[in-house]
Scaffold this active site. Structure first.
Site, short mmCIF file in Angstrom:
data_model
loop_
_atom_site.label_atom_id
_atom_site.label_comp_id
_atom_site.label_asym_id
_atom_site.label_seq_id
_atom_site.Cartn_x
_atom_site.Cartn_y
_atom_site.Cartn_z
N HIS A 1 21.85 16.09 -10.86
CA HIS A 1 20.76 15.30 -10.30
C HIS A 1 20.86 13.92 -10.47
CE1 HIS A 1 16.24 14.31 -9.77
NE2 HIS A 1 16.68 13.16 -10.22
N GLU A 2 21.46 13.29 -11.58
CA GLU A 2 21.65 11.80 -11.78
C GLU A 2 22.67 11.51 -10.64
OE1 GLU A 2 19.37 10.26 -12.76
OE2 GLU A 2 18.16 11.89 -13.93
#
Length: 313
Positions: free
Chosen positions: A268-269
């Site tokens: 995600h990051e």
């Protein structure tokens, strides 16, 4: 002569033990209660059913929560620092409900509270006052269109220049040894599905394009972590290249009950590191919340479409 006691020796002994142990039992109960109170999102559970017109302790914390993720901007409004559930807050709750596929009533129903208390990315859903989940906003304004929600590209043209499609990453001191392999695998997954190439700079993490580190609470970037159970991590949009994990969370390498997977949060990051905003597609890597005990192994088609649209490849 002293009066004769009707209590048996066993009962007297038991009472004496209770008197001795009572301070310890009381302290344990207080500590347990304190642990619940200190949870960064525990206040939300006491707001179930709140709606416009209510004045309940904790609503001001709800305002701060929604402001943190971009849903509210009071600009010194009269209700900014109180517990009044005003019209602006109702509209913010409706937008949140739309972005997370909930019935948009503006009331804090049980399903909305459940979604809000889920562990999530610390990055805002809405950037610069414009919803980054644009399709959800369109559906709010024109529900008859049944518009499909999808990836988002935050305003500001956050992306890496063509000269930096080969990016190095490094782990700064303090990173848990068990985190490195899952996060490296997350970079490999992005590399397989995009035009980017990633390599681990094992000689000098400080000189890497992308720097991964673990921190607690206030760590100097103006975006303090909130302790266990709240914001899991955050990453800077290009070309800053910093990815911070909350060191106080319960982490795991892979799916494990009661823990959050390093690699899933990394996937995600990394999307933020490349310039993607949050997605309204539940199941996409760029969806804001993360489910404990689950490990993502691949990107969603929505994530891939988003990165291709951003870099026009």
């Amino acid at each position: 002569m002293a009066p004769k006691s009707d209590l048996s020796p066993f009962t007297i002994t038991l009472l004496l033990l209770l008197i001795i142990l009572f301070p310890f039992l009381s302290n344990a109960t207080a500590n347990e209660a304190h642990g619940k109170i200190s949870s960064p999102v525990a206040f939300l559970q006491h707001l179930t059913g709140c709606r416009k017109g209510d004045n309940v302790k904790g609503i001001n914390d709800l305002k701060k929560y929604l402001q943190k993720f971009g849903y509210l901007n009071y600009n010194n409004h009269i209700h900014y620092d109180d517990n009044d559930f005003d019209e602006l807050l109702e509209e913010a709750v409706k937008t949140y409900q739309l972005n997370f596929h909930l019935k948009f009533t503006g009331t804090l129903d049980e399903r909305t509270i459940i979604k809000m208390i889920m562990p999530r990315c610390g990055m805002p859903d809405i950037i610069n006052g414009t919803t980054s989940m644009r399709a959800a906003k369109i559906q709010h304004q024109h529900p008859e269109l049944h518009t499909a929600v999808h990836y988002t590209l935050p305003d500001g043209n956050y992306k890496w220049p063509p000269s930096k499609y080969h990016l190095t990453y490094g782990f700064l001191p303090g990173c848990p040894a068990g985190a490195m392999a899952p996060i490296s695998q997350a970079f490999a997954i992005w590399g397989k599905s995009t035009h980017f190439k990633f390599s681990h700079n094992t000689k000098s993490a400080q000189n890497a394009d992308l720097k991964i580190s673990f921190h607690k609470r206030d760590h100097g970037d103006g975006d303090a972590f909130d302790g266990p159970g709240g914001q899991l991590a955050h990453a800077a949009y290009p070309t800053v290249g910093t990815l911070h994990y909350d060191a106080e969370e319960t982490w795991s390498a892979g799916a494990k009950a009661g823990a959050v997977d390093y690699g899933s949060v990394g996937l995600h990051e990394i999307g933020h590191l490349l310039g993607l905003g949050h997605s309204s597609v539940e199941g996409a890597v760029m969806f804001p919340t993360v489910t404990e005990g689950v490990a993502y192994k691949n990107l969603h088609q929505d994530d891939i479409q988003g990165i291709k649209a951003l870099y026009k490849v």
